[in-house]
Scaffold this motif. Structure first.
Motif, short mmCIF file in Angstrom:
data_model
loop_
_atom_site.label_atom_id
_atom_site.label_comp_id
_atom_site.label_asym_id
_atom_site.label_seq_id
_atom_site.Cartn_x
_atom_site.Cartn_y
_atom_site.Cartn_z
N UNK A 99 0.84 -1.20 0.00
CA UNK A 99 0.00 0.00 0.00
C UNK A 99 0.87 1.24 0.00
N UNK A 100 1.91 1.22 0.83
CA UNK A 100 2.82 2.36 0.90
C UNK A 100 4.12 1.92 1.54
N UNK A 101 5.12 2.77 1.41
CA UNK A 101 6.46 2.50 1.91
C UNK A 101 6.87 3.68 2.80
N UNK A 102 7.14 3.38 4.07
CA UNK A 102 7.42 4.46 5.02
C UNK A 102 8.77 4.22 5.69
N UNK A 103 9.81 4.97 5.29
CA UNK A 103 11.08 4.89 6.01
C UNK A 103 10.99 5.66 7.32
N UNK A 104 11.56 5.10 8.37
CA UNK A 104 11.50 5.74 9.70
C UNK A 104 12.59 6.79 9.81
N UNK A 105 12.37 7.90 9.11
CA UNK A 105 13.37 8.96 9.04
C UNK A 105 13.20 10.00 10.14
N UNK A 106 11.92 10.34 10.44
CA UNK A 106 11.67 11.40 11.41
C UNK A 106 10.27 11.24 12.00
N UNK A 107 9.91 12.13 12.90
CA UNK A 107 8.63 12.03 13.59
C UNK A 107 7.43 12.19 12.68
#
Length: 414
Positions: A99-107
């Motif tokens: 569905x989506x791709x979310x890198x844990x870069x920031x808040x």
């Protein structure tokens, strides 16, 4: 009901944080720290109970996205999260039908995830229309949209698209390709804008042209946004989400402007708009009632203003349930209005008398205290093409109902 979200995260801190976001979205998190635990917990529920999955790409027993494969193969719309944002990881994730791709870069990613979860739930009642003369192009777009729970419709040209819009009022977004049957895309967009505002129908044009001129032409013709091929999946979904959120935000503002803040009933301004919008001329047979709660000040003085507000909300709920097929509003204070078009005097009186008895027989429990309330009603059934004249007449009749002892209907048929 799809209320569960499978959350698979190796970090206990991230798992706790994401579970809180899931709860904030009104959903139930089912947490796991590994692929094997996720498989076990998934089997403990019916698959249909899950809305989606939020899955870490790298797990102790699934180092290369095998947990994503499990969730996708289980037909769960899957949101991938990663600690790494390198090209190889990104390509490996987007090669799958996530569905989506979310890198844990920031808040900010956690805010985005929260919005995405809410969006997946909302999308179940959101229609998206894909208009393109080339079937393979339509199907490519449809395959991306399906991951997000949308109700999807297809059309090859303008005529089919208009038919779909007429049949499906829940369509909020149209995606239009360069090539459609019946008319140039820009002409079709321009014609749509004569019927639908940008606040009620989002239009995204898709352009194959390398020149920015066609994109500008789309916007000038009335499109909300333009996607130029080739586009990446992330850009595609971000633009769709942003356009739908704009419509949602406008609806929230409009609802706040139209509803009474305490009771949720339409307010006086929206009442007049709704009646005048529905009727060029008021029908000859009609009825309008003004309701006022008896001795309401005494309730406030005896039990407090919180109790008074609770009573108002209780009566408003009774009105909304008993008169869900006509026009109702809170006019302010303890006064409510009900407009019944195409009602004879006898029919209107019978219905309002039933409601008066319903209010009289209600026992409202607030803070372990039983409160009762009655209502006086002024009912005008005179022929008039002026809603203000009806209100004025009903107001006089309401005054008579109170003067003659309250808890009654005063009606005059002229």
């Amino acid at each position: 009901m799809q209320k569960k979200v499978l959350v698979v995260e190796q970090s206990a801190h991230s798992l706790s944080l994401m579970s809180k976001l899931v709860k904030k979205a009104g959903l139930q998190p089912v947490g796991a720290n590994s692929l094997s635990e996720a498989e076990y917990k998934f089997r403990q529920s019916m698959p249909e109970e899950f809305l989606c999955a939020v899955v870490d790409y790298h797990l102790p027993d699934a180092k290369h996205g095998e947990a994503l494969d499990f969730a996708i193969n289980a037909y769960l719309p899957t949101i991938a999260v990663t600690d790494n944002n390198d090209t190889n990881t990104r390509n490996a994730v987007l090669a799958r039908q996530v569905v989506d791709y979310i890198p844990k870069e920031n808040g900010q990613i956690y805010d985005y995830l929260s919005r995405l979860l809410a969006r997946l739930e909302k999308n179940k009642v959101v229609g998206v229309l894909v208009v393109d003369s080339f079937r393979h192009s339509r199907q490519a777009t449809v395959s991306l949209l399906k991951r997000h729970h949308f109700l999807i419709y297809e059309a090859a040209g303008a005529e089919e698209a208009v038919e779909a819009l007429d049949l499906h009022s829940h369509i909020q977004l149209i995606i239009i390709g360069d090539s459609i049957e019946d008319a140039p895309s820009t002409d079709f967009i321009s014609n749509l804008r004569k019927e639908y505002s940008t606040e009620e129908l989002a239009i995204i044009g898709v352009s194959d042209s390398e020149s920015g001129l066609l994109s500008a032409h789309y916007i000038k013709s009335g499109a909300n946004d333009v996607l130029r091929k080739p586009y990446c999946y992330e850009e595609f979904m971000c633009r769709i989400t942003q356009n739908l959120e704009l419509i949602d935000n406008v609806n929230v503002i409009r609802e706040a402007a139209n509803k009474d803040f305490l009771t949720g009933l339409p307010n006086r301004r929206h009442f007049f708009y709704s009646v005048n919008h529905s009727f060029k001329n008021l029908p000859a047979k009609q009825a309008l009632a003004l309701l006022d709660l008896d001795f309401f000040k005494l309730i406030n003085d005896t039990y407090g203003h919180d109790a008074g507000d609770y009573v108002l909300k209780h009566v408003a709920k009774l009105i909304a349930q008993a008169f869900d097929d006509v026009f109702v509003a809170r006019f302010g204070g303890e006064e409510f209005c009900i407009y019944l078009p195409l009602y004879s005097a006898e029919k209107a009186y019978t219905r309002l008398e039933m409601f008066r008895k319903l209010v009289e027989g209600s026992v409202i429990v607030f803070d372990n205290t039983e409160i009762t309330v009655t209502t006086s009603i002024g009912l005008s059934t005179r022929p008039s093409h002026n809603i203000e004249a009806l209100l004025s007449d009903a107001d006089k009749l309401l005054y008579e109902a109170k003067a003659h002892g309250r808890n009654q209907i005063c009606v005059r048929d002229e």
